[in-house]
Design a protein around this motif. Sequence first.
Motif, PDB file in Angstrom:
ATOM      1  N   TYR A   1       4.692  -1.321   3.614  1.00 48.94           N
ATOM      2  CA  TYR A   1       3.169  -1.710   4.469  1.00 48.94           C
ATOM      3  C   TYR A   1       2.299  -2.278   3.469  1.00 48.94           C
ATOM      4  O   TYR A   1       1.940  -1.704   2.465  1.00 48.94           O
ATOM      5  CB  TYR A   1       2.851  -0.371   4.849  1.00 48.94           C
ATOM      6  CG  TYR A   1       1.639  -0.295   5.829  1.00 48.94           C
ATOM      7  CD1 TYR A   1       0.331  -0.079   5.068  1.00 48.94           C
ATOM      8  CD2 TYR A   1       1.530  -0.559   7.226  1.00 48.94           C
ATOM      9  CE1 TYR A   1      -0.796  -0.086   5.612  1.00 48.94           C
ATOM     10  CE2 TYR A   1       0.379  -0.479   7.808  1.00 48.94           C
ATOM     11  CZ  TYR A   1      -0.902  -0.311   7.126  1.00 48.94           C
ATOM     12  OH  TYR A   1      -2.050  -0.445   7.885  1.00 48.94           O
TER      13      TYR A   1
ATOM     14  N   ASN B   1       1.106  -1.205   0.093  1.00 44.94           N
ATOM     15  CA  ASN B   1       0.020   0.079  -0.118  1.00 44.94           C
ATOM     16  C   ASN B   1       0.928   1.329  -0.228  1.00 44.94           C
ATOM     17  O   ASN B   1       0.642   2.243  -0.583  1.00 44.94           O
ATOM     18  CB  ASN B   1      -0.873  -0.093   1.231  1.00 44.94           C
ATOM     19  CG  ASN B   1      -1.839   1.196   1.383  1.00 44.94           C
ATOM     20  OD1 ASN B   1      -1.136   2.279   1.797  1.00 44.94           O
ATOM     21  ND2 ASN B   1      -2.969   1.025   0.850  1.00 44.94           N
ATOM     22  N   ASN B   2       2.122   1.107   0.787  1.00 46.36           N
ATOM     23  CA  ASN B   2       3.046   2.214   0.922  1.00 46.36           C
ATOM     24  C   ASN B   2       4.195   1.762   1.547  1.00 46.36           C
ATOM     25  O   ASN B   2       4.446   0.686   1.873  1.00 46.36           O
ATOM     26  CB  ASN B   2       2.430   3.488   1.480  1.00 46.36           C
ATOM     27  CG  ASN B   2       2.450   3.161   3.159  1.00 46.36           C
ATOM     28  OD1 ASN B   2       3.132   2.808   3.998  1.00 46.36           O
ATOM     29  ND2 ASN B   2       1.131   2.989   3.590  1.00 46.36           N
TER      30      ASN B   2
ATOM     31  N   GLY C   1      -1.396  -4.523   7.805  1.00 50.63           N
ATOM     32  CA  GLY C   1      -1.438  -3.862   8.705  1.00 50.63           C
ATOM     33  C   GLY C   1      -0.065  -3.584   9.629  1.00 50.63           C
ATOM     34  O   GLY C   1      -0.007  -3.091  10.801  1.00 50.63           O
ATOM     35  N   LYS C   2       0.909  -4.375   9.163  1.00 48.76           N
ATOM     36  CA  LYS C   2       2.190  -4.495   9.926  1.00 48.76           C
ATOM     37  C   LYS C   2       3.133  -3.806   9.102  1.00 48.76           C
ATOM     38  O   LYS C   2       3.221  -3.892   7.889  1.00 48.76           O
ATOM     39  CB  LYS C   2       2.549  -5.827  10.246  1.00 48.76           C
ATOM     40  CG  LYS C   2       1.347  -6.714  11.200  1.00 48.76           C
ATOM     41  CD  LYS C   2       1.771  -8.127  11.095  1.00 48.76           C
ATOM     42  CE  LYS C   2       0.882  -8.983  11.551  1.00 48.76           C
ATOM     43  NZ  LYS C   2       1.038 -10.561  11.560  1.00 48.76           N
ATOM     44  N   LEU C   3       4.437  -3.215   9.935  1.00 49.95           N
ATOM     45  CA  LEU C   3       5.668  -2.646   9.513  1.00 49.95           C
ATOM     46  C   LEU C   3       6.531  -3.789   9.788  1.00 49.95           C
ATOM     47  O   LEU C   3       6.964  -4.040  11.065  1.00 49.95           O
ATOM     48  CB  LEU C   3       6.061  -1.500  10.025  1.00 49.95           C
ATOM     49  CG  LEU C   3       5.052  -0.207   9.518  1.00 49.95           C
ATOM     50  CD1 LEU C   3       5.713   0.898  10.250  1.00 49.95           C
ATOM     51  CD2 LEU C   3       5.276   0.045   7.961  1.00 49.95           C
TER      52      LEU C   3
ATOM     53  N   GLN D   1       7.578   2.787   3.917  1.00 48.73           N
ATOM     54  CA  GLN D   1       8.045   3.842   4.713  1.00 48.73           C
ATOM     55  C   GLN D   1       9.562   3.824   5.187  1.00 48.73           C
ATOM     56  O   GLN D   1       9.975   2.587   5.119  1.00 48.73           O
ATOM     57  CB  GLN D   1       7.001   3.963   6.129  1.00 48.73           C
ATOM     58  CG  GLN D   1       5.665   4.150   5.746  1.00 48.73           C
ATOM     59  CD  GLN D   1       5.061   4.027   7.066  1.00 48.73           C
ATOM     60  OE1 GLN D   1       5.250   4.390   8.305  1.00 48.73           O
ATOM     61  NE2 GLN D   1       3.570   3.252   6.846  1.00 48.73           N
TER      62      GLN D   1
END
Lengths: 110, 120
Positions: free
Chosen positions: A92, A30-31, A96-98, A33
């Motif tokens: 990500y 999704n993205n 929901g986890k990094l 970071q």
Amino acid sequence: SQQGEEDPQALSIQEGENATMNCSYKTSINNLQWYRQNSGRGLVHLILIRSNEREKHSGRLRVTLDTSKKSSSLLITASRAADTASYFCAPYNQGGKLIFGQGTELSVKP
Amino acid sequence: GAVVSQHPSWVICKSGTSVKIECRSLDFQATTMFWYRQFPKQSLMLMATSNEGSKATYEQGVEKDKFLINHASLTLSTLTVTSAHPEDSSFYICSARDWTLSRDNSYEQYFGPGTRLTVT
């Protein structure tokens, strides 16, 4: 695995030079970071790039994302001694986890 | 904004005792908190995910009876290392996420400064 893998593991440069760190991942995202960690400290969020973005700037930071190659790069321009730290990428997805990779340890010498 | 604190910042305990680490979101409500462990010169390893009011979800290989996580309020999560042993010595970091702060479902996480645990 969603884990990001950074390359190189260690990078040593002189103040004023540019530093480039690369990140590869395996799943759709999704993205992505980027974070910085000074020795023995918590993580500081640097920049987030979404899957539909190709490039993003924030001050001396420039991040690129190539979803076709599942890779990202972080460029720090005109580096300073204070940039000395470990840098981590974290893909990500909707899970929901990094999940962090091993990171790149950057050393900027004055 | 979006500050996360941890307490204590460092702790030394004797083998066999239990240690509680607190993680607080200071200026936002953290619907989800994450606990990581980091050994020297290594990456952060996700231990568990906790959602306010429900049981934590542990990652594979993490003993839930040894690492007790409680997320009783929207601003506080605690990690208790029970019957600590020297191999539990590590740097424990929490992070928090607030859905309402997320833009375009980006879900940025905010990290605490970490707690260094030394078990003697």
